[in-house]
Motif scaffolding. Structure first.
Motif, PDB file in Angstrom:
ATOM      1  N   GLU A 158       0.791  -1.227   0.000  1.00  0.00           N
ATOM      2  CA  GLU A 158       0.000   0.000   0.000  1.00  0.00           C
ATOM      3  C   GLU A 158       0.829   1.285   0.000  1.00  0.00           C
ATOM      4  O   GLU A 158       0.320   2.338  -0.348  1.00  0.00           O
ATOM      5  N   ASN A 159       2.074   1.201   0.430  1.00  0.00           N
ATOM      6  CA  ASN A 159       2.836   2.437   0.593  1.00  0.00           C
ATOM      7  C   ASN A 159       4.274   2.262   0.108  1.00  0.00           C
ATOM      8  O   ASN A 159       5.210   2.736   0.745  1.00  0.00           O
ATOM      9  N   ARG A 160       4.455   1.576  -0.995  1.00  0.00           N
ATOM     10  CA  ARG A 160       5.798   1.307  -1.506  1.00  0.00           C
ATOM     11  C   ARG A 160       6.582   2.595  -1.760  1.00  0.00           C
ATOM     12  O   ARG A 160       7.746   2.716  -1.392  1.00  0.00           O
ATOM     13  N   GLU A 161       5.960   3.593  -2.375  1.00  0.00           N
ATOM     14  CA  GLU A 161       6.649   4.855  -2.672  1.00  0.00           C
ATOM     15  C   GLU A 161       7.021   5.605  -1.396  1.00  0.00           C
ATOM     16  O   GLU A 161       8.113   6.156  -1.273  1.00  0.00           O
ATOM     17  N   GLY A 162       6.105   5.634  -0.433  1.00  0.00           N
ATOM     18  CA  GLY A 162       6.404   6.296   0.839  1.00  0.00           C
ATOM     19  C   GLY A 162       7.543   5.608   1.570  1.00  0.00           C
ATOM     20  O   GLY A 162       8.419   6.258   2.150  1.00  0.00           O
ATOM     21  N   ARG A 164       9.936   3.831   0.115  1.00  0.00           N
ATOM     22  CA  ARG A 164      11.152   4.120  -0.659  1.00  0.00           C
ATOM     23  C   ARG A 164      11.678   5.515  -0.304  1.00  0.00           C
ATOM     24  O   ARG A 164      12.872   5.712  -0.119  1.00  0.00           O
ATOM     25  N   ARG A 165      10.768   6.492  -0.183  1.00  0.00           N
ATOM     26  CA  ARG A 165      11.159   7.857   0.168  1.00  0.00           C
ATOM     27  C   ARG A 165      11.799   7.892   1.564  1.00  0.00           C
ATOM     28  O   ARG A 165      12.853   8.503   1.763  1.00  0.00           O
ATOM     29  N   ASP A 166      11.184   7.193   2.530  1.00  0.00           N
ATOM     30  CA  ASP A 166      11.721   7.180   3.897  1.00  0.00           C
ATOM     31  C   ASP A 166      13.106   6.553   3.957  1.00  0.00           C
ATOM     32  O   ASP A 166      14.006   7.054   4.646  1.00  0.00           O
ATOM     33  N   THR A 168      15.270   6.351   1.438  1.00  0.00           N
ATOM     34  CA  THR A 168      16.187   7.261   0.743  1.00  0.00           C
ATOM     35  C   THR A 168      16.596   8.411   1.653  1.00  0.00           C
ATOM     36  O   THR A 168      17.781   8.773   1.727  1.00  0.00           O
TER      37      THR A 168
END
Length: 178
Positions: A158-162, A164-166, A168
Motif C-alpha cells: 500500500e505504501n511502496r513509494e512512501g 522508498r522515500r523514507d 532514501t
C-alpha cells in the motif's frame, strides 16, 4: 575467591549490585530460549545465595527495594524491533492488547523509544513462578512477530513509494552524517 572464579565461567551474564534492586542478574541471549537463560541464572543465583542472605518472606517471596519486583523478583524481557507497527500507527493498539495478559512494552531506554526497539516484559512478579513468568512473556512474542510481518506486507503493498522515500531520506542522513 572460589565464588568469583565460578562466576567467571558464566558467559553473557552481568551482575548489577546496589542499583534499583540490591542484586540484578542479567543474561543476554540471541534466541528465545528463555528457559535455558533461566536455568543459567538460577544456577548462578544458587551459588550466590550460598554466600549471601537474601531478604525473603514465605508469604511474599523475595523482598526487593522496588515493590513491583516483590515475589520472584524476576523480570523476563525480550527485545523486539517493530518499525512497521510504528509506521502504520498500530503500535499502541498492539501494546494495549499485550497488557491484557500482564505484559508491557517499554522503550529500550526506559519509556523512551529509540529506533522502534522495545523491551517486552512481565508486569508483576508476585504470585507467579519463574516458569509462569517466562511463559507469560514468550506467549506474546509470536503474535508480535505476526503483526509486524503483516504491517510490513501492508507497507510494501500500500505504501511502496512512501517507504522508498523514507529509506532514501534515511540513507541521505547517514551519508551526510559521515
Amino acid at each position: 575467591s572460589a565464588c568469583l572464579e565460578t562466576l567467571a565461567t558464566f558467559d553473557d551474564i552481568s551482575l548489577t549490585i546496589n542499583e534499583e534492586d540490591h542484586l540484578r542478574i542479567t543474561i543476554t541471549r540471541g534466541d528465545l530460549d528463555l528457559l535455558a537463560a533461566w536455568s543459567e541464572i538460577s544456577q548462578l543465583d544458587d551459588l550466590i545465595e550460598r554466600h549471601l542472605n537474601y531478604a525473603f518472606s514465605p508469604r511474599w517471596g523475595y523482598l526487593t527495594a522496588c515493590p513491583a519486583n516483590v515475589g520472584t523478583g524476576m523480570r523476563v524481557s525480550v527485545l523486539v524491533h517493530l518499525p512497521a507497527l510504528v509506521l502504520t500507527g498500530q503500535i499502541d493498539k498492539v501494546f494495549r492488547g499485550i497488557q491484557r495478559v500482564n505484559v508491557v512494552a517499554r522503550g529500550v531506554f526506559g519509556d523512551r523509544t529509540t529506533g522502534e526497539y522495545y523491551r517486552i516484559s512481565n508486569q508483576a512478579t508476585l504470585g507467579l513462578t519463574e516458569t509462569e513468568l517466562i511463559h507469560q512473556v514468550t506467549s506474546v512474542i509470536p503474535a508480535l512477530v505476526k503483526y509486524e510481518s503483516q504491517a510490513r506486507e501492508f507497507l510494501l503493498i500500500e505504501n511502496r513509494e512512501g517507504l522508498r522515500r523514507d529509506v532514501t531520506q534515511a540513507m541521505d542522513r547517514l551519508v551526510k552524517w559521515d
